[in-house]
Motif scaffolding. Sequence first.
Motif, PDB file in Angstrom:
ATOM      1  N   ILE A  64      39.882 -35.076 -27.291  1.00 44.15           N
ATOM      2  CA  ILE A  64      41.153 -35.975 -26.981  1.00 44.15           C
ATOM      3  C   ILE A  64      41.487 -36.626 -28.038  1.00 44.15           C
ATOM      4  N   LYS A  65      40.688 -37.171 -28.640  1.00 44.76           N
ATOM      5  CA  LYS A  65      40.883 -38.356 -29.899  1.00 44.76           C
ATOM      6  C   LYS A  65      41.506 -37.471 -31.059  1.00 44.76           C
ATOM      7  N   VAL A  66      40.893 -36.296 -31.220  1.00 44.84           N
ATOM      8  CA  VAL A  66      41.476 -35.386 -32.291  1.00 44.84           C
ATOM      9  C   VAL A  66      42.601 -35.036 -31.961  1.00 44.84           C
ATOM     10  N   LYS A  67      43.004 -34.587 -30.743  1.00 44.04           N
ATOM     11  CA  LYS A  67      44.423 -34.109 -30.533  1.00 44.04           C
ATOM     12  C   LYS A  67      45.688 -35.227 -30.618  1.00 44.04           C
ATOM     13  N   LYS A  68      44.993 -36.183 -30.007  1.00 46.74           N
ATOM     14  CA  LYS A  68      46.070 -37.385 -29.674  1.00 46.74           C
ATOM     15  C   LYS A  68      46.162 -38.409 -30.767  1.00 46.74           C
ATOM     16  N   ARG A  69      44.900 -38.538 -31.350  1.00 44.47           N
ATOM     17  CA  ARG A  69      44.864 -39.728 -32.532  1.00 44.47           C
ATOM     18  C   ARG A  69      45.199 -41.149 -31.748  1.00 44.47           C
ATOM     19  N   GLY A  70      44.572 -41.390 -30.914  1.00 44.23           N
ATOM     20  CA  GLY A  70      44.596 -42.754 -30.413  1.00 44.23           C
ATOM     21  C   GLY A  70      44.564 -42.727 -28.791  1.00 44.23           C
ATOM     22  N   PHE A  71      45.340 -43.597 -27.992  1.00 45.02           N
ATOM     23  CA  PHE A  71      45.410 -43.366 -26.521  1.00 45.02           C
ATOM     24  C   PHE A  71      44.149 -43.658 -26.244  1.00 45.02           C
ATOM     25  N   LEU A  72      43.284 -44.937 -26.476  1.00 47.21           N
ATOM     26  CA  LEU A  72      41.907 -45.139 -25.902  1.00 47.21           C
ATOM     27  C   LEU A  72      41.798 -44.989 -24.356  1.00 47.21           C
ATOM     28  N   PHE A  73      42.908 -45.525 -23.636  1.00 44.03           N
ATOM     29  CA  PHE A  73      42.448 -45.404 -22.104  1.00 44.03           C
ATOM     30  C   PHE A  73      42.594 -44.128 -21.826  1.00 44.03           C
ATOM     31  N   GLN A  74      43.413 -43.183 -22.109  1.00 48.79           N
ATOM     32  CA  GLN A  74      43.514 -41.925 -21.931  1.00 48.79           C
ATOM     33  C   GLN A  74      42.121 -41.025 -22.048  1.00 48.79           C
ATOM     34  N   ARG A  75      41.732 -41.475 -23.153  1.00 49.18           N
ATOM     35  CA  ARG A  75      40.624 -40.476 -23.341  1.00 49.18           C
ATOM     36  C   ARG A  75      39.324 -41.005 -22.655  1.00 49.18           C
ATOM     37  N   ILE A  76      39.169 -42.230 -22.447  1.00 50.51           N
ATOM     38  CA  ILE A  76      38.177 -42.900 -21.461  1.00 50.51           C
ATOM     39  C   ILE A  76      38.440 -42.275 -19.948  1.00 50.51           C
ATOM     40  N   PHE A  77      39.643 -42.497 -19.754  1.00 47.90           N
ATOM     41  CA  PHE A  77      39.753 -42.075 -18.282  1.00 47.90           C
ATOM     42  C   PHE A  77      39.571 -40.574 -18.170  1.00 47.90           C
ATOM     43  N   ARG A  78      40.151 -39.705 -18.983  1.00 50.81           N
ATOM     44  CA  ARG A  78      39.988 -38.275 -18.777  1.00 50.81           C
ATOM     45  C   ARG A  78      38.421 -37.791 -18.875  1.00 50.81           C
ATOM     46  N   SER A  79      37.773 -38.257 -20.004  1.00 54.53           N
ATOM     47  CA  SER A  79      36.241 -37.869 -20.199  1.00 54.53           C
ATOM     48  C   SER A  79      35.608 -38.303 -19.120  1.00 54.53           C
ATOM     49  N   LEU A  80      35.677 -39.445 -18.371  1.00 56.46           N
ATOM     50  CA  LEU A  80      35.131 -40.249 -17.373  1.00 56.46           C
ATOM     51  C   LEU A  80      35.294 -39.275 -16.163  1.00 56.46           C
ATOM     52  N   PHE A  81      36.703 -39.094 -16.077  1.00 54.26           N
ATOM     53  CA  PHE A  81      37.024 -38.250 -14.767  1.00 54.26           C
ATOM     54  C   PHE A  81      36.175 -36.875 -14.662  1.00 54.26           C
ATOM     55  N   ILE A  82      36.078 -36.266 -15.649  1.00 49.95           N
ATOM     56  CA  ILE A  82      35.551 -34.867 -15.945  1.00 49.95           C
ATOM     57  C   ILE A  82      34.086 -35.172 -15.584  1.00 49.95           C
ATOM     58  N   SER A  83      33.473 -35.832 -16.523  1.00 53.06           N
ATOM     59  CA  SER A  83      32.033 -35.961 -16.488  1.00 53.06           C
ATOM     60  C   SER A  83      31.680 -36.419 -15.296  1.00 53.06           C
ATOM     61  N   GLU A  84      32.130 -37.453 -14.651  1.00 57.76           N
ATOM     62  CA  GLU A  84      31.656 -37.892 -13.336  1.00 57.76           C
ATOM     63  C   GLU A  84      31.926 -36.895 -12.395  1.00 57.76           C
ATOM     64  N   MET A  85      32.889 -36.242 -12.359  1.00 60.62           N
ATOM     65  CA  MET A  85      33.062 -35.112 -11.385  1.00 60.62           C
ATOM     66  C   MET A  85      31.986 -34.175 -11.389  1.00 60.62           C
ATOM     67  N   ILE A  86      31.496 -34.002 -12.555  1.00 59.69           N
ATOM     68  CA  ILE A  86      30.392 -32.940 -12.744  1.00 59.69           C
ATOM     69  C   ILE A  86      29.116 -33.924 -12.559  1.00 59.69           C
ATOM     70  N   ALA A  87      28.764 -34.872 -13.042  1.00 61.81           N
ATOM     71  CA  ALA A  87      27.525 -35.410 -12.863  1.00 61.81           C
ATOM     72  C   ALA A  87      27.257 -35.979 -11.473  1.00 61.81           C
ATOM     73  N   VAL A  88      28.154 -36.608 -10.645  1.00 64.11           N
ATOM     74  CA  VAL A  88      28.188 -36.789  -9.253  1.00 64.11           C
ATOM     75  C   VAL A  88      27.857 -35.696  -8.258  1.00 64.11           C
TER      76      VAL A  88
END
Length: 168
Positions: A64-88
Motif C-alpha cells: 500500500i505504501k508503494v501504491k499510495k506513497r503516504g497515507f499512514l493511517f490507511q496503511r496501518i488500518f488495512r494491514s491490521l484489518f487483513i492480518s488480524e482477520m487471518i491471525a484471529v
Amino acid sequence: MECIFLHGFFPFCIWLVLILPPSQFWHLQESYEIVFGNMIRTYIASAITFVISFMISSYVFQKIKVKKRGFLFQRIFRSLFISEMIAVGLFCFIAFYGVWPMIDMLHFLVFSFCTKVLYEIIMYPIVTKRVILWFKRAEQSDMLDSQTNFSPFRWEIDYSEENNLFKA
C-alpha cells in the motif's frame, strides 16, 4: 528470528516439565498438567499465527505504501484489518478447534478482532503515529520497499537512498 525460536522453545519447556516425574512433596501434578498441558496448544497456535500474520501485515503495509506513497493511517488500518482477520481466525482454529463449541469460537473471534481493531484506531493518533514519526525523524528514513523480496527465507534487505521518502 529469536522471537520465532522462543515461541517454539517455550511450549517445548512446558512439555518437558509435564513429562518429567514430579517431586515427592508435590501433590498438585494433576492440576498442573490440566493447566499447563492445555497451554501448549495455545502457545503453538500463537507462534504460528504470529509468524503468518506478521508477514502478511508487513507485505500489505508496504505494498500500500508503494501504491499510495503516504497515507499512514490507511496503511496501518488495512494491514491490521487483513492480518488480524487471518491471525484471529487461525489462532482460534488451532488453539480451540475440538475444545470449544463453534459458537464460542465465533464469539471469541469476533470479540478479539473488534477489540484489536478498535484499540489501534484509538491508539493511532495518541501513540502509534507519534512513535512512527519520531523514528522517521531520528533515523531520517522513510523507505519505500518497492524492490523488497518478502520471502520469509530471505534475510537481507537492500535499501538505496533513492527509495528514502524522508523529507526533513
